[in-house]
Design a protein around this motif. Structure first.
Motif, short mmCIF file in Angstrom:
data_model
loop_
_atom_site.label_atom_id
_atom_site.label_comp_id
_atom_site.label_asym_id
_atom_site.label_seq_id
_atom_site.Cartn_x
_atom_site.Cartn_y
_atom_site.Cartn_z
N ASN A 56 0.85 -1.20 0.00
CA ASN A 56 0.00 0.00 0.00
C ASN A 56 0.88 1.25 0.00
O ASN A 56 1.44 1.62 1.02
N GLY A 57 1.02 1.86 -1.17
CA GLY A 57 1.87 3.04 -1.29
C GLY A 57 3.29 2.76 -1.69
O GLY A 57 4.12 3.65 -1.70
N LEU A 58 3.60 1.51 -2.05
CA LEU A 58 4.95 1.15 -2.51
C LEU A 58 5.23 1.72 -3.90
O LEU A 58 4.40 1.65 -4.79
N TRP A 59 6.43 2.29 -4.08
CA TRP A 59 6.93 2.70 -5.39
C TRP A 59 8.13 1.84 -5.73
O TRP A 59 9.04 1.69 -4.91
N GLN A 60 8.17 1.26 -6.94
CA GLN A 60 9.37 0.61 -7.44
C GLN A 60 9.82 1.33 -8.72
O GLN A 60 9.00 1.58 -9.62
N HIS A 61 11.11 1.66 -8.78
CA HIS A 61 11.65 2.42 -9.91
C HIS A 61 12.74 1.61 -10.62
O HIS A 61 13.56 0.96 -9.97
N HIS A 62 12.75 1.68 -11.95
CA HIS A 62 13.82 1.13 -12.78
C HIS A 62 14.51 2.28 -13.51
O HIS A 62 13.83 3.10 -14.14
N PHE A 63 15.85 2.33 -13.42
CA PHE A 63 16.64 3.30 -14.18
C PHE A 63 17.61 2.50 -15.05
O PHE A 63 18.29 1.60 -14.54
N SER A 64 17.70 2.85 -16.33
CA SER A 64 18.55 2.02 -17.19
C SER A 64 19.22 2.84 -18.28
O SER A 64 18.78 3.93 -18.65
N VAL A 65 20.31 2.22 -18.80
CA VAL A 65 20.99 2.69 -20.01
C VAL A 65 21.07 1.50 -20.95
O VAL A 65 21.48 0.40 -20.53
N GLY A 66 20.67 1.68 -22.21
CA GLY A 66 20.69 0.59 -23.18
C GLY A 66 21.31 1.03 -24.49
O GLY A 66 21.38 2.23 -24.80
N TYR A 67 21.72 0.02 -25.29
CA TYR A 67 22.37 0.32 -26.57
C TYR A 67 22.12 -0.82 -27.56
O TYR A 67 22.17 -2.00 -27.18
N GLY A 68 21.83 -0.46 -28.83
CA GLY A 68 21.64 -1.44 -29.88
C GLY A 68 22.97 -1.81 -30.50
O GLY A 68 23.50 -1.05 -31.32
N PHE A 69 23.51 -2.97 -30.12
CA PHE A 69 24.85 -3.35 -30.56
C PHE A 69 24.88 -3.81 -32.02
O PHE A 69 25.93 -3.79 -32.65
N SER A 70 23.75 -4.28 -32.54
CA SER A 70 23.69 -4.75 -33.92
C SER A 70 22.24 -4.68 -34.38
O SER A 70 21.37 -4.15 -33.67
N GLU A 71 21.95 -5.23 -35.57
CA GLU A 71 20.57 -5.25 -36.07
C GLU A 71 19.69 -6.19 -35.27
O GLU A 71 18.46 -6.14 -35.39
N HIS A 72 20.29 -7.07 -34.46
CA HIS A 72 19.52 -8.09 -33.76
C HIS A 72 19.69 -8.10 -32.25
O HIS A 72 18.92 -8.77 -31.56
N GLU A 76 21.01 -3.81 -22.04
CA GLU A 76 20.56 -2.77 -21.11
C GLU A 76 21.02 -3.13 -19.70
O GLU A 76 21.04 -4.31 -19.32
N VAL A 77 21.39 -2.11 -18.92
CA VAL A 77 21.78 -2.26 -17.52
C VAL A 77 20.82 -1.46 -16.66
O VAL A 77 20.57 -0.29 -16.93
N TYR A 78 20.29 -2.12 -15.60
CA TYR A 78 19.28 -1.49 -14.75
C TYR A 78 19.77 -1.36 -13.31
O TYR A 78 20.46 -2.25 -12.80
N ALA A 79 19.37 -0.28 -12.67
CA ALA A 79 19.38 -0.17 -11.21
C ALA A 79 17.92 -0.11 -10.78
O ALA A 79 17.13 0.64 -11.35
N ILE A 80 17.55 -0.93 -9.77
CA ILE A 80 16.16 -1.04 -9.34
C ILE A 80 16.06 -0.61 -7.88
O ILE A 80 16.78 -1.13 -7.02
N GLY A 81 15.18 0.35 -7.62
CA GLY A 81 15.03 0.85 -6.26
C GLY A 81 13.58 0.88 -5.83
O GLY A 81 12.66 0.84 -6.67
N GLU A 82 13.36 0.94 -4.51
CA GLU A 82 12.00 0.99 -3.97
C GLU A 82 11.88 2.08 -2.92
O GLU A 82 12.83 2.35 -2.18
N LYS A 83 10.71 2.66 -2.86
CA LYS A 83 10.36 3.63 -1.81
C LYS A 83 9.10 3.14 -1.12
O LYS A 83 8.03 3.05 -1.72
N LYS A 84 9.27 2.78 0.15
CA LYS A 84 8.12 2.32 0.94
C LYS A 84 7.60 3.48 1.76
O LYS A 84 8.37 4.40 2.10
N PRO A 85 6.34 3.47 2.12
CA PRO A 85 5.77 4.62 2.83
C PRO A 85 6.51 4.96 4.12
O PRO A 85 6.63 6.12 4.49
N GLU A 86 7.02 3.94 4.82
CA GLU A 86 7.65 4.19 6.11
C GLU A 86 9.16 4.31 6.02
O GLU A 86 9.83 4.43 7.06
N SER A 87 9.75 4.29 4.83
CA SER A 87 11.21 4.34 4.73
C SER A 87 11.65 5.16 3.53
O SER A 87 10.82 5.55 2.69
N ASP A 88 12.96 5.40 3.46
CA ASP A 88 13.52 6.19 2.37
C ASP A 88 13.71 5.33 1.13
O ASP A 88 13.70 4.10 1.20
#
Length: 236
Positions: A56-72, A76-88
């Protein structure tokens, strides 16, 4: 060099446990790759649930950088974080992702791709590897996309296989606004709801994509409501 250093620090740093694993909606992937394209992405999900306090009130965030190395291949690299109502806000996990476009668009009755993911959740020393089959098909102004994933988790707390299905039916009204309906089905999640996506073309091969949706839970285990947001900046 800097990117590799960031990946190493993210994978080795300790943090807090991910409380809502398996109950959060994510996104529906298409099978296409743009070679030499760089992508900066932020996506987030906010849950509301009257039965489970951690949802209830949870936020989950994805931050990423990606690159198309070829036609196929797209990585991508992700950092995943969460913000809960009672914490930072805390960074909880890191993920490496690779998308493989298997067929050319329109070559067969449907377009196909694969997605491979490797994630480490710091606090539990828990790992997750996933392989996802991606299929997309157009009919008229509609596009149907389905992702079917098989996931294996191992580590300090759990060791198990899971499966997940994500699906989207999208009406291509204009490139700036495309209404859609999405379905999510996993071990502790069954939800459906409206989504809108769009993109704006900028100068010199630059583009901004956005998505927003509200997924409603259909079972007691699912969050009552999940607000889904995505913003991507793509450039060559």
């Amino acid at each position: 060099m800097k990117l590799r250093r960031l990946c190493f620090v993210a994978l080795m740093s300790p943090s807090l446990p991910v409380l809502a694993d398996g109950k959060l909606v994510d996104r529906v992937y298409d099978p296409y790759v743009e070679p030499l394209e760089t992508e900066l992405e932020w996506r987030a999900v906010r849950t509301r649930d009257t039965d489970e306090l951690e949802l209830n009130g949870l936020w989950q965030h994805h931050f990423s950088v990606g690159y198309g190395f070829s036609e196929h291949w797209f990585g991508e690299v992700y950092a995943i974080g969460e913000k809960k109502p009672e914490s930072d806000f805390e960074i909880e996990a890191a993920e490496l992702e690779a998308k493989w476009q298997l067929t050319e668009q329109g070559e067969y009755a449907a377009d196909w791709g694969m997605l491979f993911e490797l994630e480490r959740k710091f606090a539990e020393n828990q790992w997750e590897a996933a392989a996802t089959v991606i299929a997309a098909k157009e009919w008229g102004r509609w596009t149907g996309t389905a992702n079917f994933a098989v996931e294996y988790e191992w580590g300090r707390e759990d060791e198990e296989f899971e499966t997940e299905l994500r699906a989207q039916a999208r009406y291509r009204y204009t490139s700036r606004f495309e209404p859609a309906l999405e379905l999510y089905a996993a071990e502790d999640l069954l939800g459906i709801g409206p989504v809108a996506v769009g993109s704006w073309a900028l100068e010199e091969g630059r583009k901004v994509r956005w998505e927003v949706g509200l997924i409603m839970g259909l079972t007691d285990e699912s969050p009552d409501q999940s607000l889904r947001l995505l913003l991507e900046y793509e450039f060559f």
